[in-house]
Design an enzyme around this catalytic site. Structure first.
Site, PDB file in Angstrom:
ATOM      1  N   ASP A 174     -67.702  52.040  13.603  1.00  0.00           N
ATOM      2  CA  ASP A 174     -67.506  50.969  12.612  1.00  0.00           C
ATOM      3  C   ASP A 174     -68.987  49.963  12.349  1.00  0.00           C
ATOM      4  OD1 ASP A 174     -67.388  50.004  15.261  1.00  0.00           O
ATOM      5  OD2 ASP A 174     -65.858  48.587  14.799  1.00  0.00           O
TER       6      ASP A 174
ATOM      7  N   ASP B 270     -63.818  56.188  20.983  1.00  0.00           N
ATOM      8  CA  ASP B 270     -62.604  55.139  20.829  1.00  0.00           C
ATOM      9  C   ASP B 270     -61.708  55.511  19.954  1.00  0.00           C
ATOM     10  OD1 ASP B 270     -64.147  53.813  22.700  1.00  0.00           O
ATOM     11  OD2 ASP B 270     -64.365  51.960  21.500  1.00  0.00           O
TER      12      ASP B 270
ATOM     13  N   ARG C 293     -62.632  49.688  23.670  1.00  0.00           N
ATOM     14  CA  ARG C 293     -63.146  48.240  23.651  1.00  0.00           C
ATOM     15  C   ARG C 293     -61.976  47.256  22.954  1.00  0.00           C
ATOM     16  NH1 ARG C 293     -68.862  46.798  21.846  1.00  0.00           N
ATOM     17  NH2 ARG C 293     -68.861  48.928  21.087  1.00  0.00           N
TER      18      ARG C 293
ATOM     19  N   GLY D 166     -73.038  53.882  19.690  1.00  0.00           N
ATOM     20  CA  GLY D 166     -73.068  54.486  21.078  1.00  0.00           C
ATOM     21  C   GLY D 166     -72.860  55.912  20.884  1.00  0.00           C
TER      22      GLY D 166
ATOM     23  N   ARG E  93     -79.259  41.615  10.472  1.00  0.00           N
ATOM     24  CA  ARG E  93     -79.426  40.886  11.680  1.00  0.00           C
ATOM     25  C   ARG E  93     -80.410  41.276  12.486  1.00  0.00           C
ATOM     26  NH1 ARG E  93     -76.931  39.135  16.155  1.00  0.00           N
ATOM     27  NH2 ARG E  93     -76.748  36.676  16.348  1.00  0.00           N
TER      28      ARG E  93
ATOM     29  N   ASP F   1     -61.231  54.697  16.935  1.00  0.00           N
ATOM     30  CA  ASP F   1     -60.500  53.749  16.256  1.00  0.00           C
ATOM     31  C   ASP F   1     -61.042  53.384  15.003  1.00  0.00           C
ATOM     32  OD1 ASP F   1     -63.182  52.821  16.838  1.00  0.00           O
ATOM     33  OD2 ASP F   1     -62.486  51.166  18.009  1.00  0.00           O
TER      34      ASP F   1
ATOM     35  N   THR G  23     -66.922  58.119  17.241  1.00  0.00           N
ATOM     36  CA  THR G  23     -66.626  57.203  18.288  1.00  0.00           C
ATOM     37  C   THR G  23     -65.722  57.970  19.261  1.00  0.00           C
ATOM     38  OG1 THR G  23     -65.641  55.244  19.127  1.00  0.00           O
ATOM     39  CG2 THR G  23     -65.031  55.852  16.713  1.00  0.00           C
TER      40      THR G  23
HETATM   41  O1  F6P Z   1     -67.445  52.108  21.252  1.00  0.00           O
HETATM   42  C1  F6P Z   1     -67.676  53.051  21.965  1.00  0.00           C
HETATM   43  C2  F6P Z   1     -67.718  52.457  23.482  1.00  0.00           C
HETATM   44  O2  F6P Z   1     -68.210  53.527  24.285  1.00  0.00           O
HETATM   45  C3  F6P Z   1     -66.696  51.616  24.006  1.00  0.00           C
HETATM   46  O3  F6P Z   1     -65.824  52.223  24.443  1.00  0.00           O
HETATM   47  C4  F6P Z   1     -67.431  50.737  25.028  1.00  0.00           C
HETATM   48  O4  F6P Z   1     -66.877  49.303  24.988  1.00  0.00           O
HETATM   49  C5  F6P Z   1     -68.789  50.618  24.373  1.00  0.00           C
HETATM   50  O5  F6P Z   1     -69.126  51.739  23.711  1.00  0.00           O
HETATM   51  C6  F6P Z   1     -69.980  50.446  25.548  1.00  0.00           C
HETATM   52  O6  F6P Z   1     -71.324  50.248  24.662  1.00  0.00           O
HETATM   53  P1  F6P Z   1     -72.430  50.358  25.463  1.00  0.00           P
HETATM   54  O7  F6P Z   1     -73.093  52.004  25.509  1.00  0.00           O
HETATM   55  O8  F6P Z   1     -73.479  49.524  24.802  1.00  0.00           O
HETATM   56  O9  F6P Z   1     -72.402  49.699  26.990  1.00  0.00           O
END
Ligand code: F6P
Length: 367
Positions: free
Chosen positions: A119, A143, A187, A15, A83, A145, A141
């Site tokens: 990750d 997050d 998440r 992301g 994958r 994390d 990220t």
């Molecule tokens: O990991 C970063 C994040 O922004 C999370 O907080 C969120 O759940 C996810 O990516 C959303 O992903 P997408 O952009 O595929 O909707």
């Protein structure tokens, strides 16, 4: 410094996140300016490596991007070389196309790759390392994390954005005497909710790490209402869930390394609170707004330091390392040690203790 590294590839995976362009700029400018290296930008993360889409990055390509959100290289959180969706006899199947990636790295004469990502990207880099590709990771990220890294760039900006939104939500909460439930990203880890919720004095903060009890939440909200507090604000992480309940999955993306997309727990909680307490309640989901916009000065500086350190590691031949921020300084750890693992909020984190001390609820103990 004499090094066999002359030409490097640079990709952003997963992301997007504020500060990616600041890293791209730092790696490219220091490669060109200080070390006279060639830099090749890989388009759309691992997808560009699989499909052989890449282009040279020059000084002018990375000028004026320090403050820009997103990534000038593009990204993908769906491309995993181990994958990858292919058609076999007209049927959709997944195949390991790592060999294709290795061919493209060789064909483009890339001596090393700088992989900027979370990750998922680090798991991809760990696979390439096993196949003999020289990789350095830079952690990204919102997050926050990633194991081994106390702060990723992008997190400070996401918290700032979420906090600004929570501050604005106060007006309506106060004017209409409502309970406002605000859902933020996170998440598997509740760092954004914890920091943004604390920074804005939220009354309740709900995290993926602490399953909530609706009774406890309603007790606290009712108590506040009875004692003259005419509004309350609840900050909930998208990955929070009631004890014994399910995650709020809003979609599945089977091609993605992590197929689950979360969203909507705030709507459920708001409805439950209103039904149970009779207090008028509204939900707001902040969503991708937290990943956008210009990075904060802190993230710009962190991203620049990460990018420069990544390049130094490459030139030292310290392949397979992830640049990290630890104990107030730049450091590095083995990518393979941290790939695929998540750094969650410890339930005894000092931030949680401080928040509890000032009366913030976490949905788990009585008001
Ligand atoms: O990991 C970063 C994040 O922004 C999370 O907080 C969120 O759940 C996810 O990516 C959303 O992903 P997408 O952009 O595929 O909707």
């Amino acid at each position: 410094m004499s090094s066999p590294i002359k030409r490097i590839g640079l990709l952003t995976g997963g992301g997007d996140c504020p500060g990616l362009n600041a890293v791209i700029r730092a790696v490219t400018k220091s490669a060109i300016h200080r070390y006279k290296l060639e830099v090749i930008g890989v388009e759309d993360g691992f997808l560009g490596l699989i499909q052989n889409r890449m282009h040279p990055l020059g000084w002018n390509d990375v000028s004026n991007i320090l403050t820009l959100g997103g990534t000038i290289l593009g990204t993908s959180n769906r491309a995993n070389p181990q994958r990858y969706p292919v058609k076999v006899n007209g049927q959709d199947e997944f195949a390991d196309v790592t060999d294709r990636v290795i061919e493209h790295v060789a064909a483009n004469r890339l001596d090393a790759l700088v992989c900027i990502g979370g990750d998922g990207t680090m798991s991809g880099a760990a696979n390439l390392i096993e196949h003999g590709i020289n990789c350095i990771g830079v952690p990204k990220t919102i997050d926050n994390d990633l194991v081994g890294c106390e702060q990723t760039f992008g997190f400070d900006t996401a918290v700032t954005t979420a906090a600004e939104c929570l501050d604005k939500i106060h007006s309506t909460a106060k004017s209409h005497h409502r309970v406002m439930v605000v859902e933020v990203m996170g998440r598997n880890a509740g760092w954004v909710a914890l920091h943004a919720g604390m920074a804005t004095g939220c009354d309740i903060i709900l995290l993926p790490e602490i399953d909530y009890d609706l009774n406890k939440i309603c007790e606290l909200l009712t108590y506040r209402s009875r004692t003259g507090k005419r509004f309350s604000i609840v900050c909930i992480s998208e990955g929070a869930k009631p004890a014994g309940g399910e995650l709020s999955v809003c979609r599945r993306d089977e091609v993605s390394p992590d197929p689950i997309r979360l969203g909507g727990i705030a709507n459920k909680l708001a409805a439950d609170i209103e039904t149970r307490t009779g207090l008028e309640t509204r939900a707001t989901i902040l969503g991708h707004i937290q990943r956008g916009g210009t990075p904060t000065p802190f993230d710009r500086v962190l991203a620049t330091r990460f990018g420069f350190h990544a390049l130094e590691l490459l030139l030292d031949g310290a392949f397979g390392k992830l640049v990290v921020w630890n104990k107030g300084g730049i450091d590095h750890v083995d990518i393979q040690q941290v790939a695929g693992k998540q750094r969650k909020v410890p339930v005894d984190d000092p931030l949680i203790s401080a928040a509890r001390a000032v009366g913030t609820g976490f949905g788990d103990i009585a008001a």
